[in-house]
Write an enzyme that holds these catalytic residues in place. Structure first.
Site, PDB file in Angstrom:
ATOM      1  N   TYR A 156       1.096  -1.574  -0.234  1.00 47.37           N
ATOM      2  CA  TYR A 156       0.345  -0.157   0.194  1.00 47.37           C
ATOM      3  C   TYR A 156       0.968   1.411   0.197  1.00 47.37           C
ATOM      4  CZ  TYR A 156       0.566   0.572   4.733  1.00 47.37           C
ATOM      5  OH  TYR A 156       1.116   1.451   5.965  1.00 47.37           O
ATOM      6  N   CYS A 157       0.344   2.016  -0.602  1.00 51.60           N
ATOM      7  CA  CYS A 157       0.241   3.335  -0.716  1.00 51.60           C
ATOM      8  C   CYS A 157      -0.124   4.350  -0.595  1.00 51.60           C
ATOM      9  CB  CYS A 157       1.770   3.855  -2.253  1.00 51.60           C
ATOM     10  SG  CYS A 157       1.002   3.551  -3.358  1.00 51.60           S
ATOM     11  N   THR A 158       0.103   6.099  -0.709  1.00 51.63           N
ATOM     12  CA  THR A 158      -1.484   7.006  -0.555  1.00 51.63           C
ATOM     13  C   THR A 158      -2.068   6.549  -2.081  1.00 51.63           C
ATOM     14  OG1 THR A 158       0.625   8.330   0.681  1.00 51.63           O
ATOM     15  CG2 THR A 158      -1.737   9.241  -0.055  1.00 51.63           C
ATOM     16  N   VAL A 204      -4.351   4.307   0.422  1.00 51.17           N
ATOM     17  CA  VAL A 204      -4.320   4.834   2.034  1.00 51.17           C
ATOM     18  C   VAL A 204      -5.646   6.373   2.040  1.00 51.17           C
ATOM     19  CG1 VAL A 204      -4.180   5.882   3.934  1.00 51.17           C
ATOM     20  CG2 VAL A 204      -2.565   4.668   2.818  1.00 51.17           C
TER      21      VAL A 204
END
Length: 427
Positions: free
Chosen positions: A262-264, A291
């Site tokens: 996951y990342c932004t 996210v």
């Protein structure tokens, strides 16, 4: 209980206790201390999502819009010119990059202008299915100006990304919707609670493909802190050493481990997953929309803290994303009903200098131009070091003034070539 809460509030609102002059107590930790999970007697902030069917869109309220799409673009420079022509007369600031592998956009503007650009782009069949994410910008533009241009790499990565098979969906991680991601995290929790030695289930590894300072103010529970301060330096799964405890993918069973990335917003995971795919990792999953999409859809279940964002806002609490989600599904929700999308959890960071608790999860830049480090800081260390991250920076020759509250400095390169030892900026 009420007395305890009252006492805690008084402690938070009162000035920090005096410390002996001239003494700094530096936390004995590596350059980026790892925050620990701390509990508070105050009730946790909720991501409660009440229906707002009676609210209306305000065309002139400022928002930040983000989206990306990895798709072949035959003549990206001509596309840039077309986009610039459309944006004439629209009040939009931000970063919009295009190349032969697609588009990556983060920009701010009045809602009417911001959504007009996204809607215009969706008319192109190549971008008709882009996931457009919107978050509030209460102080107006979150970017100083518009930069819309051709860029060889859509993200900062060592060696660039033009050689990676980004437009081949089979080479990227399999996208999971926010609800599917939440199910995976819950299954991972159950797997970890099983008796030791039970190998009937698959291994699951939660990989945070961001920077350490982003993790410091918020992350999914159970995700290890990244050991980099710039995505271009990410090296998960690339270690050739026999033992490398800093790499969570070192020694992982590539065939029997599900890797959740996951990342932004999703693009860093999509890009990096092609590197891992070429390294032989077979079971790669990424959080679709990152996210920010998860917080909009699922609230803060399994998430602790705030979300770091790469604009002048620096960080946002989960509730801000939930507000945008309310706009989307108010017609389906009942007023005042908790949809189960909240998780009563709280995250307290640590001061980079002394290690004390920091409840306000918002970074600041070091006042030293030649450092410019993003760090969390308590009020006492902030005043003692005049906005610097350490004693060495406090005595640096090129210092910016300590700004009140969470005002932001101008971009550091504007001061880089200054000749005076003390620099002043407009507030």
């Amino acid at each position: 209980m009420a007395a305890a809460v009252h006492h805690h509030l008084l402690r938070l609102l009162s000035p920090p206790p005096p410390r002996p002059p001239g003494r700094l107590f530096f936390w004995p930790a590596p350059p980026h201390p790892l925050p620990v999970r701390l509990r508070s007697s105050l009730p946790a902030p909720s991501c409660h999502r009440a229906a707002v069917a009676d609210q209306h869109f305000v065309d002139d309220e400022f928002v930040v819009v983000t989206f990306y799409k990895l798709v072949p673009v035959e003549d990206p420079r001509a596309e840039v010119a077309t986009h610039l022509h459309f944006l004439q007369g629209h009040d939009i600031h931000g970063r919009i990059y295009m190349n032969e592998q697609g588009i990556n956009a983060q920009y701010s503007g009045p809602r009417k202008d911001a959504m007009a650009y996204a809607d215009w782009l969706r008319r192109d069949h190549r971008f008709s299915d882009i996931l457009v994410q919107v978050s509030p910008a209460p102080c107006g533009h979150a970017f100083p100006r518009l930069k819309l241009r051709y860029k060889p790499s859509l993200v900062q990565l060592e060696g660039g990304s033009c050689h990676l098979p980004l437009v081949e969906s089979s080479m990227r991680a399999s996208p999971l919707t926010p609800s599917e991601w939440r199910e995976k995290l819950e299954a991972r929790k159950r797997l970890e609670s099983e008796p030791a030695g039970d190998t009937s289930g698959r291994n699951v590894l939660l990989l945070d493909v961001r920077n350490g300072y982003e993790w410091d103010i918020g992350h999914f529970e159970g995700a290890k802190r990244p050991n980099v301060d710039c995505f271009r330096s990410t090296s998960f799964g690339l270690s050739e050493q026999e033992m490398d405890s800093s790499d969570p993918l070192h020694g992982v069973d590539k065939e029997n481990t599900d890797i959740l990335m996951y990342c932004t917003g999703g693009i860093r995971c999509d890009v990096y997953s092609t590197i891992l795919r070429k390294k032989g990792f077979g079971n790669l999953y990424t959080l679709k929309g990152g996210v920010s999409n998860y917080l909009t859809s699922e609230g803060c279940a399994e998430w602790v803290g705030n979300l770091f964002v790469f604009d002048d806002r620096l960080s946002l609490p989960p509730a801000k994303f939930a507000e945008e989600g309310e706009r989307e599904d108010a017609a389906q929700e009942q007023g005042g009903i908790d949809t189960g999308r909240s998780s009563p959890s709280r995250w307290l960071g640590r001061c980079y200098v002394c290690g004390s608790e920091v409840e306000e999860l918002k970074h600041r830049n070091c006042a030293s131009i030649d450092c410019n480090r993003l760090f969390l800081c308590c009020r006492w260390c902030l005043e003692e070091l005049r906005g610097c991250c350490c004693l060495e920076c406090r005595s640096a020759p090129r210092l910016r003034p300590l700004l009140p509250g969470h005002q932001r400095y101008d971009k550091w390169h504007l001061y880089r070539d200054a000749t005076s030892s003390t620099l002043h900026i407009s507030s």
